[in-house]
Design a protein around this motif. Structure first.
Motif, PDB file in Angstrom:
ATOM      1  N   PRO A   1     102.791 132.964  60.637  1.00 39.57           N
ATOM      2  CA  PRO A   1     103.646 132.905  59.461  1.00 39.57           C
ATOM      3  C   PRO A   1     103.106 133.731  58.301  1.00 39.57           C
ATOM      4  CG  PRO A   1     102.207 131.024  59.476  1.00 39.57           C
ATOM      5  CD  PRO A   1     101.884 131.809  60.729  1.00 39.57           C
ATOM      6  N   MET A   2     103.942 133.867  57.288  1.00 40.27           N
ATOM      7  CA  MET A   2     103.517 134.395  55.996  1.00 40.27           C
ATOM      8  C   MET A   2     103.485 133.236  55.006  1.00 40.27           C
ATOM      9  SD  MET A   2     105.742 137.936  55.860  1.00 40.27           S
ATOM     10  CE  MET A   2     107.055 137.321  56.936  1.00 40.27           C
ATOM     11  N   LEU A   3     102.601 133.353  54.037  1.00 46.97           N
ATOM     12  CA  LEU A   3     102.543 132.376  52.953  1.00 46.97           C
ATOM     13  C   LEU A   3     103.324 132.888  51.757  1.00 46.97           C
ATOM     14  CD1 LEU A   3      98.856 131.075  52.661  1.00 46.97           C
ATOM     15  CD2 LEU A   3     100.872 129.769  53.315  1.00 46.97           C
ATOM     16  N   VAL A   4     104.080 132.016  51.123  1.00 51.91           N
ATOM     17  CA  VAL A   4     104.722 132.334  49.852  1.00 51.91           C
ATOM     18  C   VAL A   4     103.780 131.847  48.757  1.00 51.91           C
ATOM     19  CG1 VAL A   4     106.757 132.041  48.392  1.00 51.91           C
ATOM     20  CG2 VAL A   4     106.986 131.953  50.894  1.00 51.91           C
ATOM     21  N   MET A   5     103.322 132.786  47.924  1.00 50.65           N
ATOM     22  CA  MET A   5     102.329 132.454  46.898  1.00 50.65           C
ATOM     23  C   MET A   5     102.809 132.889  45.523  1.00 50.65           C
ATOM     24  SD  MET A   5      99.027 133.780  49.065  1.00 50.65           S
ATOM     25  CE  MET A   5      99.943 135.248  49.557  1.00 50.65           C
ATOM     26  N   VAL A   6     102.333 132.174  44.506  1.00 50.83           N
ATOM     27  CA  VAL A   6     102.680 132.504  43.124  1.00 50.83           C
ATOM     28  C   VAL A   6     101.404 132.553  42.285  1.00 50.83           C
ATOM     29  CG1 VAL A   6     104.956 131.419  43.302  1.00 50.83           C
ATOM     30  CG2 VAL A   6     103.008 130.077  42.461  1.00 50.83           C
ATOM     31  N   ASN A   7     101.523 133.222  41.149  1.00 55.70           N
ATOM     32  CA  ASN A   7     100.437 133.187  40.174  1.00 55.70           C
ATOM     33  C   ASN A   7     100.268 131.740  39.705  1.00 55.70           C
ATOM     34  OD1 ASN A   7      99.469 133.161  37.231  1.00 55.70           O
ATOM     35  ND2 ASN A   7      99.001 135.256  37.855  1.00 55.70           N
TER      36      ASN A   7
ATOM     37  N   MET B   1      98.475 135.007  56.714  1.00 51.03           N
ATOM     38  CA  MET B   1      97.442 134.007  56.478  1.00 51.03           C
ATOM     39  C   MET B   1      96.046 134.635  56.384  1.00 51.03           C
ATOM     40  SD  MET B   1      97.484 130.607  56.208  1.00 51.03           S
ATOM     41  CE  MET B   1      98.803 129.969  57.226  1.00 51.03           C
ATOM     42  N   PHE B   2      95.787 135.641  57.211  1.00 51.72           N
ATOM     43  CA  PHE B   2      94.470 136.271  57.288  1.00 51.72           C
ATOM     44  C   PHE B   2      93.996 136.759  55.925  1.00 51.72           C
ATOM     45  CE2 PHE B   2      92.059 140.295  57.910  1.00 51.72           C
ATOM     46  CZ  PHE B   2      90.935 139.776  58.529  1.00 51.72           C
ATOM     47  N   SER B   3      94.885 137.433  55.194  1.00 50.89           N
ATOM     48  CA  SER B   3      94.502 137.982  53.893  1.00 50.89           C
ATOM     49  C   SER B   3      94.825 137.030  52.743  1.00 50.89           C
ATOM     50  CB  SER B   3      95.192 139.332  53.658  1.00 50.89           C
ATOM     51  OG  SER B   3      96.566 139.265  53.978  1.00 50.89           O
ATOM     52  N   ALA B   4      95.788 136.132  52.958  1.00 52.90           N
ATOM     53  CA  ALA B   4      96.208 135.237  51.878  1.00 52.90           C
ATOM     54  C   ALA B   4      95.303 134.025  51.710  1.00 52.90           C
ATOM     55  CB  ALA B   4      97.640 134.761  52.139  1.00 52.90           C
ATOM     56  N   LEU B   5      94.766 133.523  52.825  1.00 58.06           N
ATOM     57  CA  LEU B   5      94.013 132.275  52.783  1.00 58.06           C
ATOM     58  C   LEU B   5      92.851 132.291  51.785  1.00 58.06           C
ATOM     59  CD1 LEU B   5      94.090 129.496  54.121  1.00 58.06           C
ATOM     60  CD2 LEU B   5      92.553 130.369  55.885  1.00 58.06           C
TER      61      LEU B   5
ATOM     62  N   SER C   1     101.117 125.172  59.128  1.00 65.57           N
ATOM     63  CA  SER C   1      99.916 125.762  59.716  1.00 65.57           C
ATOM     64  C   SER C   1      98.772 124.766  59.667  1.00 65.57           C
ATOM     65  CB  SER C   1      99.514 127.024  58.940  1.00 65.57           C
ATOM     66  OG  SER C   1      98.223 127.451  59.326  1.00 65.57           O
ATOM     67  N   PRO C   2      98.021 124.638  60.752  1.00 61.00           N
ATOM     68  CA  PRO C   2      96.846 123.756  60.729  1.00 61.00           C
ATOM     69  C   PRO C   2      95.780 124.226  59.739  1.00 61.00           C
ATOM     70  CG  PRO C   2      96.912 125.044  62.762  1.00 61.00           C
ATOM     71  CD  PRO C   2      98.223 125.245  62.085  1.00 61.00           C
ATOM     72  N   LEU C   3      95.848 125.487  59.320  1.00 59.41           N
ATOM     73  CA  LEU C   3      94.880 125.987  58.339  1.00 59.41           C
ATOM     74  C   LEU C   3      95.211 125.518  56.923  1.00 59.41           C
ATOM     75  CD1 LEU C   3      94.405 129.671  59.578  1.00 59.41           C
ATOM     76  CD2 LEU C   3      92.992 127.667  60.073  1.00 59.41           C
TER      77      LEU C   3
ATOM     78  N   PRO D   1      97.563 122.513  56.162  1.00 60.49           N
ATOM     79  CA  PRO D   1      98.531 121.483  56.570  1.00 60.49           C
ATOM     80  C   PRO D   1      99.308 120.855  55.421  1.00 60.49           C
ATOM     81  CG  PRO D   1      96.274 120.662  56.703  1.00 60.49           C
ATOM     82  CD  PRO D   1      96.178 122.129  56.452  1.00 60.49           C
ATOM     83  N   ASP D   2      98.818 120.995  54.195  1.00 64.20           N
ATOM     84  CA  ASP D   2      99.511 120.395  53.049  1.00 64.20           C
ATOM     85  C   ASP D   2     100.592 121.307  52.466  1.00 64.20           C
ATOM     86  OD1 ASP D   2      97.934 118.105  53.223  1.00 64.20           O
ATOM     87  OD2 ASP D   2      96.401 118.911  51.873  1.00 64.20           O
ATOM     88  N   VAL D   3     100.686 122.532  52.966  1.00 65.33           N
ATOM     89  CA  VAL D   3     101.706 123.454  52.464  1.00 65.33           C
ATOM     90  C   VAL D   3     102.956 123.317  53.329  1.00 65.33           C
ATOM     91  CG1 VAL D   3     102.311 125.862  52.021  1.00 65.33           C
ATOM     92  CG2 VAL D   3      99.969 125.059  51.607  1.00 65.33           C
ATOM     93  N   PRO D   4     104.072 122.853  52.741  1.00 62.64           N
ATOM     94  CA  PRO D   4     105.301 122.645  53.525  1.00 62.64           C
ATOM     95  C   PRO D   4     105.930 123.964  53.963  1.00 62.64           C
ATOM     96  CG  PRO D   4     105.356 121.473  51.419  1.00 62.64           C
ATOM     97  CD  PRO D   4     104.225 122.444  51.338  1.00 62.64           C
ATOM     98  N   THR D   5     106.720 123.894  55.012  1.00 65.98           N
ATOM     99  CA  THR D   5     107.502 125.053  55.431  1.00 65.98           C
ATOM    100  C   THR D   5     108.668 125.246  54.459  1.00 65.98           C
ATOM    101  OG1 THR D   5     109.039 123.803  56.830  1.00 65.98           O
ATOM    102  CG2 THR D   5     106.962 124.526  57.831  1.00 65.98           C
ATOM    103  N   ILE D   6     109.196 126.459  54.432  1.00 67.99           N
ATOM    104  CA  ILE D   6     110.379 126.723  53.607  1.00 67.99           C
ATOM    105  C   ILE D   6     111.538 125.837  54.049  1.00 67.99           C
ATOM    106  CG2 ILE D   6     112.161 128.467  53.147  1.00 67.99           C
ATOM    107  CD1 ILE D   6     109.947 130.548  53.032  1.00 67.99           C
ATOM    108  N   ALA D   7     111.641 125.628  55.366  1.00 69.42           N
ATOM    109  CA  ALA D   7     112.723 124.800  55.890  1.00 69.42           C
ATOM    110  C   ALA D   7     112.647 123.357  55.392  1.00 69.42           C
ATOM    111  CB  ALA D   7     112.696 124.815  57.411  1.00 69.42           C
TER     112      ALA D   7
END
Length: 329
Positions: free
Chosen positions: A128-134, A209-213, A232-234, A236-242
């Protein structure tokens, strides 16, 4: 006269059988020399790491040197085009990504056709990709981000790795399905895109995830959603967009992938041999652990399934490109 005809036919049959035998013997002996995997991206990134892990393992399994060659340029198209024009003998392969299924819709003058000039071997991994904000942006989850974007149309900027990149089109897909409009700011890669979001020059960014984590774990960026169907198990507290309950985004899924292809016309026995070797390599516990740690787990497929995935994604992203008006000349 009749005996002459019979003699000619016999010679022709003998030559045909001999040629078939020689071709079969050559394929049976494969590989007789080093194999080159062209990675059309810079060293050190997710795709490069995957290629190097597998090159080492394939070399061990096949008792032959497997070389990784980085051939960077045009969002991965230079490397793919180079391999598409190579001899179809199984010795020059290319690692492709979901981005290559976007390019047919983005580039008017693409010099190769991924469905005609390259032959699928196997999907390798996906994630997956992570959606991140400032962190200074006053949103704590994905639903709040969408609400802010709706209340301030055209005021939120999102950074991407560049025009036509997977992060660009995935964000456009979110915009379209959620009914919002964020302003796209393209960069020359994911690293500068994240740097500018951290600096506050843009507010939103998607990345692997590789660069965002590391940026999320250090608190420099806040993760508000993940683009896969499952968490993602890496993180687990971040919900999916769905899971966000945003209308239009039910069942949202936009995982990225990579895979291996060969020039079209590569003999099927060689394709099948490489596919089987990759299946074995991707099942290796060390390889699995390394890919899991990157958030890009092994996801082997057959050649036919990989080819079907590429065609399906070409159609999917063509629609997103059409709706967004995105274009790279």
């Amino acid at each position: 006269m009749l005996s002459l005809v019979r003699s000619s036919i016999s010679c022709l049959l003998l030559a045909t059988v001999s040629a078939i035998g020689m071709a079969g013997a050559a394929q049976a002996a494969y590989p007789e020399k080093p194999i080159s995997i062209v990675v059309p991206y810079s060293p050190g990134g997710t795709n490069d790491v995957v290629a190097r892990l597998l090159a080492r393992k394939l070399g061990e399994q096949m008792a032959q040197t497997v070389i990784v060659e980085n051939k960077v340029g045009a969002s991965g198209n230079i490397g793919a085009d180079t391999v598409a024009r190579s001899t179809p003998d199984g010795y020059t392969l290319v690692l492709v990504t979901m981005g290559h299924s976007i390019h047919p819709s983005m580039y008017k003058n693409l010099r190769y056709d991924i469905t005609k000039d390259l032959a699928p071997i196997a999907r390798l991994s996906s994630g997956p990709m992570l959606v991140m904000v400032n962190p200074d942006l006053p949103v704590r989850n994905f639903a709040e981000l969408v609400a802010m974007a709706k209340s301030k149309p055209g005021e939120l900027n999102y950074a991407s790795a560049g025009n036509g990149s997977s992060t660009h089109l995935a964000t456009e897909l979110i915009d379209h399905q959620a009914g919002i409009k964020m302003v796209h700011i393209p960069y020359g890669g994911s690293a500068p895109a994240m740097v500018d979001v951290i600096a506050g020059n843009a507010q939103v960014v998607l990345d692997l995830m590789f660069s965002a984590l590391p940026q999320v774990q250090s608190g420099k960026l806040r993760a508000v959603g993940i683009t896969s169907k499952l968490r993602s198990p890496l993180l687990p507290d971040v919900p999916t967009i769905a899971e966000s309950n945003v209308p239009g985004l039910e069942g949202f899924d936009a995982e990225v992938w990579n895979g291996l292809m060969a020039p079209a016309g590569t003999p099927k026995p060689i394709i099948d041999r490489l596919n089987a070797e990759l299946k074995t390599a991707l099942a290796d516990p060390e390889i699995k652990q390394r890919l899991d740690a990157q958030g890009f787990p092994a996801n082997w497929s057959t050649p036919s399934d990989f080819g079907a995935l590429i065609k399906a994604d070409i159609a999917r992203w063509a629609e997103v490109v059409k709706v967004s008006g995105a274009r790279v000349e």
